[in-house]
Structure formats: C-alpha cells, structure tokens
Write an enzyme that holds these catalytic residues in place. Structure first.
Site, mmCIF file in Angstrom:
data_model
loop_
_atom_site.group_PDB
_atom_site.id
_atom_site.type_symbol
_atom_site.label_atom_id
_atom_site.label_comp_id
_atom_site.label_asym_id
_atom_site.label_seq_id
_atom_site.Cartn_x
_atom_site.Cartn_y
_atom_site.Cartn_z
ATOM 1 N N ASP A 201 0.554 -0.441 -0.129
ATOM 2 C CA ASP A 201 -0.581 0.093 -0.260
ATOM 3 C C ASP A 201 0.917 1.443 -0.573
ATOM 4 O O ASP A 201 2.398 1.296 0.435
ATOM 5 C CB ASP A 201 -0.404 0.187 1.352
ATOM 6 C CG ASP A 201 -2.049 0.675 1.214
ATOM 7 O OD1 ASP A 201 -2.221 1.606 -0.225
ATOM 8 O OD2 ASP A 201 -3.235 0.640 1.987
ATOM 9 N N GLU B 212 -4.313 4.781 -6.429
ATOM 10 C CA GLU B 212 -5.145 4.788 -5.723
ATOM 11 C C GLU B 212 -5.385 6.701 -5.741
ATOM 12 O O GLU B 212 -4.907 7.437 -6.722
ATOM 13 C CB GLU B 212 -4.682 5.526 -4.040
ATOM 14 C CG GLU B 212 -4.990 3.564 -3.576
ATOM 15 C CD GLU B 212 -4.891 3.963 -2.035
ATOM 16 O OE1 GLU B 212 -4.944 4.142 -1.158
ATOM 17 O OE2 GLU B 212 -3.130 4.345 -1.886
HETATM 18 P P1 C2E Z 1 -5.189 3.760 2.453
HETATM 19 O O1 C2E Z 1 -5.634 2.105 2.828
HETATM 20 O O2 C2E Z 1 -4.200 4.259 1.666
HETATM 21 O O3 C2E Z 1 -6.920 3.932 2.092
HETATM 22 C C1 C2E Z 1 -6.974 4.385 1.571
HETATM 23 C C2 C2E Z 1 -7.308 6.377 1.563
HETATM 24 O O4 C2E Z 1 -7.722 6.925 0.548
HETATM 25 C C3 C2E Z 1 -8.758 5.529 2.571
HETATM 26 O O5 C2E Z 1 -9.112 6.850 3.217
HETATM 27 C C4 C2E Z 1 -9.810 6.364 1.509
HETATM 28 O O6 C2E Z 1 -11.082 6.682 1.749
HETATM 29 C C5 C2E Z 1 -8.799 6.852 0.439
HETATM 30 N N1 C2E Z 1 -9.803 7.330 -0.718
HETATM 31 C C6 C2E Z 1 -9.989 6.681 -2.067
HETATM 32 N N2 C2E Z 1 -9.581 7.330 -2.711
HETATM 33 C C7 C2E Z 1 -10.084 8.838 -2.246
HETATM 34 C C8 C2E Z 1 -9.991 9.889 -3.935
HETATM 35 O O7 C2E Z 1 -10.173 9.999 -4.432
HETATM 36 N N3 C2E Z 1 -9.383 11.028 -3.281
HETATM 37 C C9 C2E Z 1 -9.243 11.415 -1.756
HETATM 38 N N4 C2E Z 1 -8.782 12.117 -0.481
HETATM 39 N N5 C2E Z 1 -8.683 10.030 -0.840
HETATM 40 C C10 C2E Z 1 -8.968 8.908 -0.929
HETATM 41 P P2 C2E Z 1 -9.442 6.479 4.635
HETATM 42 O O8 C2E Z 1 -11.020 5.465 4.706
HETATM 43 O O9 C2E Z 1 -9.363 8.157 5.621
HETATM 44 O O10 C2E Z 1 -7.679 5.609 5.947
HETATM 45 C C11 C2E Z 1 -6.928 6.371 5.573
HETATM 46 C C12 C2E Z 1 -6.200 5.133 6.372
HETATM 47 O O11 C2E Z 1 -6.201 4.738 7.632
HETATM 48 C C13 C2E Z 1 -6.008 4.363 5.169
HETATM 49 O O12 C2E Z 1 -4.991 4.814 4.140
HETATM 50 C C14 C2E Z 1 -5.794 3.132 6.263
HETATM 51 O O13 C2E Z 1 -3.671 3.227 6.070
HETATM 52 C C15 C2E Z 1 -6.096 3.682 7.344
HETATM 53 N N6 C2E Z 1 -6.664 2.790 7.402
HETATM 54 C C16 C2E Z 1 -8.031 2.629 7.159
HETATM 55 N N7 C2E Z 1 -9.021 1.961 7.515
HETATM 56 C C17 C2E Z 1 -7.935 0.645 7.485
HETATM 57 C C18 C2E Z 1 -7.945 -0.545 8.491
HETATM 58 O O14 C2E Z 1 -9.219 -1.085 8.664
HETATM 59 N N8 C2E Z 1 -7.617 -1.062 8.926
HETATM 60 C C19 C2E Z 1 -6.225 -0.196 9.499
HETATM 61 N N9 C2E Z 1 -4.819 -0.540 9.526
HETATM 62 N N10 C2E Z 1 -5.846 0.470 9.054
HETATM 63 C C20 C2E Z 1 -6.543 1.610 7.959
HETATM 64 MG MG MG Z 2 -5.049 0.438 2.258
HETATM 65 MG MG MG Z 3 -3.335 3.469 0.407
#
Ligand code: C2E
Ligand code: MG
Ligand code: MG
Length: 684
Positions: free
Chosen positions: A586, A643
């Site tokens: 990732d 992404e």
């Molecule tokens: P990640 O794994 O890189 O997840 C992708 C993040 O980018 C997600 O944010 C998603 O909502 C966001 N995203 C997707 N498409 C776009 C887009 O077009 N524009 C923008 N600005 N953002 C987009 P999210 O859900 O806020 O999660 C942030 C980070 O938190 C994730 O990055 C991941 O590292 C962590 N995370 C989220 N859910 C979990 C989980 O269930 N377990 C763990 N260990 N980490 C999590």
């Molecule tokens: Mg991810």
């Molecule tokens: Mg990611």
C-alpha cells in the site's frame, strides 16, 4: 477420696510463691493470692470488690499498651501468652517477672476472665553485673579508655585498638595526648576539661590521630567517674570513628540518590534538587530548561539482543549526555532510557537551542553494542520555566508532552512545549480512550465501509477495499487518518485490525449466503500487528471460523511493516500467500519506496499512493513516476492499482498509460455495506 477439688485448689493457690490473679474482661482484679498481694504491696484485707483495682494500676503506660495490643489479643486467639514483663507495686517499684496469661471461656467459647500467673525474676546480683560489664567492655564497638585522675591511661578495650591502631601495652601509663592531632588549639582542650569538671562530662566532635598518623574525626564522650564517697576516681572516655559512619552515610546517600547502572542521579535526586533549583531561578531571575530526553529504541534492543545489550545502550547514552552538561546542571535517569536535564540559564533562545541540539546530536551517533551497530532515534521535549509552568510537576508534564509530540513525528527530533502540544496530547489521549471503549463495549460506533476498485480498461468492478469508519457521539465522525496513527502507538491497533477482519468475515459470509458474486476484497493490516508472533495463525483461524477462503481476500500492508524485521515479515507474507491470499504493498510512492521490497517480498499488487496522483495533470514528473512504477510492476509481474483518482483527466491519463486498476472518489467513495451490495449486484 477427694471430694472438694475447688477448695483444695484454692488452698494450693493461697500457698504458692507465685503471683496468681484473675481479672475480668474489663481488666479489673477479681482475685489476687496472698503472694501477689504481698508482692504488689496490697493489704491482705483489701476488698477488691469494694475498692476495685485494675490491671493498669500495676503498669506504666508502655507495659499497659503492650498488654492491650499484644498480650490480650494473643490470648484471645491462642488462649494463653507467656513472656517477660515488668510490673509495678503500689509504691511504684519495678518488679521484673515471667508472666503467663490464660483465658477462661464460657460454654459458648466467649472469654469471661483471664488469669495471670507470674514468678518474679531475681534482680541482677553484683557478680553477674560485673561479668556483664566485662563482656560489654570487650564487645563494645565504641573505643573505651579508662584513665586515673591524672588522665593516665589504665585500660583500653579491643575496639580502642582497632580504631586507633594502638595496642593496650603501647598506651597504658601514657596520657590521651598521644592521640591528639594538631587540629585543635590549647583553648579547645582547656574548655573541654573545664566542662568536664563543671558538668561531669563533655561530648562532641574531635579530630584525633591514629598510630599510622592519619587524622580522623571522632565522636567523643569523657565522663568523670566518682567513688562511693563522691570523690573523683577515674575518667571514662568512649568514642566512635565518625569517618566510618560518614562514609556509610555517603554510601547510603549514593544508593538512595544515584542510579547504579549509569552513576547519574535518579528520581529521588530529581525530587530533592528540583525545588532548590527552581528557588535559585526565582532568586536570580534566570530561566530553567527542563528537558525530557528519550534515548530511543531501548525496548527493541532489549527484545532483539537481550537486557545486557539494553544496559550497555543506557550506559553509552548516559556517558554521551554527561559530556555535555555543566557542574550546575542536574541530569538524572528517571526510567529505562528516559533522562531529565535541569539547566539554569540566562542565555537567549538560540544558545539554549544549540545546547539541546548538541544533546540530540550525541544521542543520534551510531551506538556499537557488541557486534551490532545501532542508529538510535532519540527524542527531546523541552519545557521552560517560567513560560510553561512555575511548579515542578507542571514543568515535567509539559516537557514529557513535548517529548511525546517529538516522538510522534517519528524521526529523531526535539520539540519545545507550547499550548498546542498540550491540546494535541489531550485530544489524542481522549481519542485513544474513546476508541478503546468503542472496540470493547460500543461497537455500534464502528462500521466497515467499502470502496470499489475498477478495471481501467473497461470500468468493471475489480475489487473493493474495506475501510473502517468511526462515529463518536461527542467527537463526531473521526477520520481513520486521525485515529489509526493513534491506535498504532499502542496495541489498540491490534484490537482494531482484528475487529475489522472479523467484521469483514461476517460481511463476506452474509454476501456469500445471498449468493452475490464477490470480487477480491482487500483489508489493511498495520505494521505493528504483522509483527505479532500469532498474527498468521490468528488470521487464518479467523477466516476458517467463518469459512472464508484466503483467496477471497487481499491484505494491504505498508512498507513500514517490512522495515524493522524483513525476514520475519517475508515468512509471514509467504505463508499467507501459500494459503492463497493476495498481498498488496500500500501507499507506494511515499516513504522509502524501496525497490528491494518489490524484489524480495512475496507481493501480488503495488498500490500507488494518491499523493503521487494528485498533481498528475499538472506535473510532468508525477507522470514519469507513475510510468516508471508501471513498467517496474509489469516487469516484476505485479498487479498495479492507482489510488486517489478524483477527476476525469486523471482517469484518462491512467487509461492512456494502460494502468490496470484504479480506486478513487471519481469512481466511488467508500460506502456502507448495504450500498456496496448494490454495486455487487451489478449497478456500478
Ligand atoms: P489507505 O489504506 O491508503 O486507504 C485509502 C484511503 O484513501 C482511504 O482513506 C480512502 O477513503 C481514501 N481515498 C480513496 N480514494 C480517494 C480519493 O479519490 N481522494 C481522496 N482524497 N481520498 C481517497 P481513509 O478511509 O480515511 O483511510 C486512511 C488510512 O487509514 C488508510 O489508507 C489506511 O492506511 C488506514 N485505514 C483505514 N481503514 C483501516 C483499517 O480497517 N485497518 C487499518 N489497519 N488501517 C486502516
Ligand atoms: Mg489501504
Ligand atoms: Mg493507500
């Protein structure tokens, strides 16, 4: 035949040369035999019922307390007590005795009275006293010297010899002048003798000389000894070597206030020095820098190389810090590899910043521990008196918060306290506490969302990423970008990841039962969780429990998961891959983006981070980077997901580049499971 046993017993009691007395539970004398009456000076016709006497009438305060606190409780428990005790007769003469106390109980077992039986102990006769005095003289740890009225030494004890170095034969017949040092003038001795003559004794500190000529300090008491006519017969001198006592005091001071491992001060020293230092600062109107120094990596070193190596690291850090501090500074180790420095200064910011910068620099230097060379990651938090607090606790707290804030930034660093640091810390603490509660008791606040991934060539649904969502009633909706890093600082992240995987399994089982055709669903696992020894067994066990085949899932991990313990990570990922699970790297394009990981890790997919994509339409370099990663992935036969696609132009560029998969708001935002189910039924 014996018929009247009680009256026979009564006769015996009357005749015995023992003190025998029965007392009520409120400790009033009920009976006292003739011997007892005589002993205590109580008239034979004294009517105990009319003129009651109590146990306390025969004891001084201390003995009575001893009876109340020790003797009677013991009797209540064990029905008897025996031991030596003094009591007093009516004329207040002390009678040493050996006493036995018995309890009498009624049929229900309740104590109704006590009987005390005592025989008196003979007082010491002159011969015994003589023997005891001789023994005392020989065994005393104080030096003892007896002189005649002309101060000529008559007798000394063995301790005299061991302290002064003089054998008895060398000093007998001489005066104590041979023990004198040149430390005191004639006046001192004149006054000393005058006091002895006036008060009967003199005591105080005096410098004397040993046989080997060393001068040492004594505590000395000289007394006049009078004969039975009241005339002076001898002088008696008793003394202790104060240097021995003081060096013991010094050792105790050292043990109490200093850390044995580093020889730095410890918490006790800090507690005693801090108020004094603050008082000096107030008086001199100077500043006080309170630095909370965290050496860094001790727990890793302890875990990987053992506690001895950890100790070596601490010693090295202490040596390095000590080189930089001045005699006025206080440096203590308060815990593990955490140190506190108190530094008084009138210098300006740039100079103090320089000092702290130096502290950080020395701690950052590579540390050689046996065959290992370590690059420490120290952090320093600084609070300043008077700006950040006036009291010790406030300043320490502020410095600790500043250190935590420095730590949160990751790489070695220093941080000065400010209000924001405090507010941030409290918000993080609140989030940690509320998240813990949500995971344990209020799962309704947590939800699993899904964000679709699309195949760029035809726009079809290629997969979905499970992402956690948290809505806390008071704090509102909190972004994972805020709370995941907080959870990652403790084992809370393990609970969180496990909650997500379990929820995901339940959801997949539910969709399977609805016979939805499911693409590969990915989930995120934190680096901290991956290193847990039981990680793979737990994960595979959980999937098995819900009958989810590992091939239905893709696990997303970031590079940080691989940095610390690459070999361990590889074997775990390989095991999961062997079971059919896909592995994605990732956030590629942030952090180190090490090509080695791409080569060594058992990966299936690389996910390019949205930070690389964000300026894709305006920045030619971003395009180059994506092209290069794409080429690399295809050469290494890895899948590629990009992404963070937010607009048509970005999408178009990726299509033209021939990228495989994409994920982003342009296609779909993360959505609840119900909405995702609609996507799965084919309406994307
Ligand atoms: P990640 O794994 O890189 O997840 C992708 C993040 O980018 C997600 O944010 C998603 O909502 C966001 N995203 C997707 N498409 C776009 C887009 O077009 N524009 C923008 N600005 N953002 C987009 P999210 O859900 O806020 O999660 C942030 C980070 O938190 C994730 O990055 C991941 O590292 C962590 N995370 C989220 N859910 C979990 C989980 O269930 N377990 C763990 N260990 N980490 C999590
Ligand atoms: Mg991810
Ligand atoms: Mg990611």
């Amino acid at each position: 035949m014996l018929t009247d046993l009680p009256s026979i017993h009564q006769d015996i009691v009357e005749q015995l040369d023992y003190f025998i007395s029965t007392v009520s539970t409120d400790l009033r004398l009920l009976t006292l035999n003739p011997f007892g009456r005589k002993l205590c000076g109580i008239a034979a016709d004294h009517d105990l019922m009319q003129q009651p006497l109590y146990v306390h009438n025969f004891h001084d305060k201390e003995n009575y307390q001893f009876l109340l606190n020790i003797v009677f409780p013991h009797v209540q428990k064990h029905s008897y007590w025996q031991g030596s005790l003094c009591f007093f007769d009516q004329q207040h003469n002390c009678i040493p005795s050996h006493l036995k106390v018995l309890a009498h109980r009624d049929l229900a077992g309740t104590i109704i009275s006590y009987t005390g039986i005592a025989h008196t102990q003979p007082s010491l006769d002159t011969k015994t006293l003589d023997e005891l005095s001789k023994q005392l003289f020989a065994d005393a740890i104080e030096g003892i010297m007896v002189t005649d009225t002309q101060a000529r030494i008559l007798k000394v004890n063995p301790a005299f010899t061991s302290i002064t170095g003089y054998e008895a034969a060398e000093v007998i017949g001489k005066t104590p002048a041979i023990l004198r040092s040149a430390h005191h003038g004639a006046d001192f001795y004149r006054q000393m003798w005058q006091t002895i003559e006036e008060n009967g004794y003199w005591q105080g500190e005096i410098w004397n000389r040993k046989k080997d000529l060393t001068v040492y300090q004594q505590w000395l008491k000289i007394s006049r000894v009078l004969n039975s006519d009241g005339a002076l017969s001898h002088y008696l001198a008793v003394f202790q070597d104060l240097s021995v006592i003081r060096s013991k005091d010094q050792q105790i001071h050292q043990l109490v206030n200093f850390d044995r491992l580093t020889r730095l001060g410890n918490r006790e020293l800090l507690v005693s020095r801090f108020p004094q230092t603050l008082a000096q600062c107030r008086q001199h109107k100077s500043k006080l820098l309170v630095c909370w120094i965290d050496g860094g990596q001790l727990s890793d070193v302890n875990q990987q190389f053992g506690l001895t190596c950890g100790d070596q690291l601490i010693q090295l850090q202490a040596e390095r810090l000590q080189q930089l501090i001045g005699p006025e500074d206080t440096l203590v180790r308060i815990y593990a590899d955490d140190y506190i420095l108190l530094h008084q200064t009138k210098a300006g910011f740039s100079q103090t910043n320089k000092l702290i910068g130096h502290l950080l620099e020395v701690l950052k230097q590579p540390a050689r521990l046996g065959d290992e060379v370590l690059l420490p990651t120290p952090h320093i938090g600084v609070a300043c008196y008077p700006e950040d607090g006036e009291q010790e606790e406030d300043l320490l707290h502020a410095a600790e918060l500043a250190m935590f804030a420095a730590k949160e930034k990751g790489s070695p660093g220093l941080n000065f306290y400010n209000r924001q640091v405090g507010a941030d810390y409290h918000r993080r603490a609140l989030i940690r506490q509320k998240l813990q509660a949500a995971l344990q008791t209020n799962e309704l606040q947590l939800q699993l969302y899904f964000q679709p991934k699309v195949t760029l060539s035809n726009g079809s649904l290629a997969g979905a990423e499970a992402l956690i969502r948290w809505h806390e009633p008071e704090l509102g909706t909190i972004s994972p970008a805020d709370f995941i890093p907080i959870a990652e600082q403790s084992s809370l992240i393990i609970e969180l990841d496990r909650w997500v995987v379990t929820q995901l399994c339940k959801q997949l089982l539910c969709w399977q039962q609805k016979q939805l055709s499911l693409p590969v669903i990915s989930f995120n696992i934190s680096a901290r969780h991956l290193v847990e020894p039981d990680f793979t067994s737990w994960l595979l066990g959980c999937l098995q429990a819900y009958q989810i085949p590992p091939s239905a899932l893709e696990m997303e991990i970031t590079e940080t998961a691989l940095i610390d313990n690459e070999a361990n990570a590889i074997s775990k990922l390989q095991l999961l891959k062997d079971n059919g699970m896909r592995i994605a790297l990732d956030d590629f394009g942030t952090g180190y983006s090490s090509l080695c990981y791409l080569k060594n890790m058992p990966l299936d997919t690389v996910k390019i981070d949205r930070s690389v994509v964000s300026d894709l339409t305006t920045n030619a370099k971003a395009l180059c980077i994506i092209k290069s990663i794409q080429l690399l992935a295809s050469e290494l036969q890895l899948g590629l997901t990009v992404e963070g696609i937010e607009n048509q132009q970005q999408h178009q560029i990726l299509v033209e580049l021939g990228c495989q998969q994409a994920q982003g708001y342009w296609y779909a935002k993360p959505m609840p499971a119900k909405q995702m189910a609609l996507q799965l039924t084919g309406s994307l």
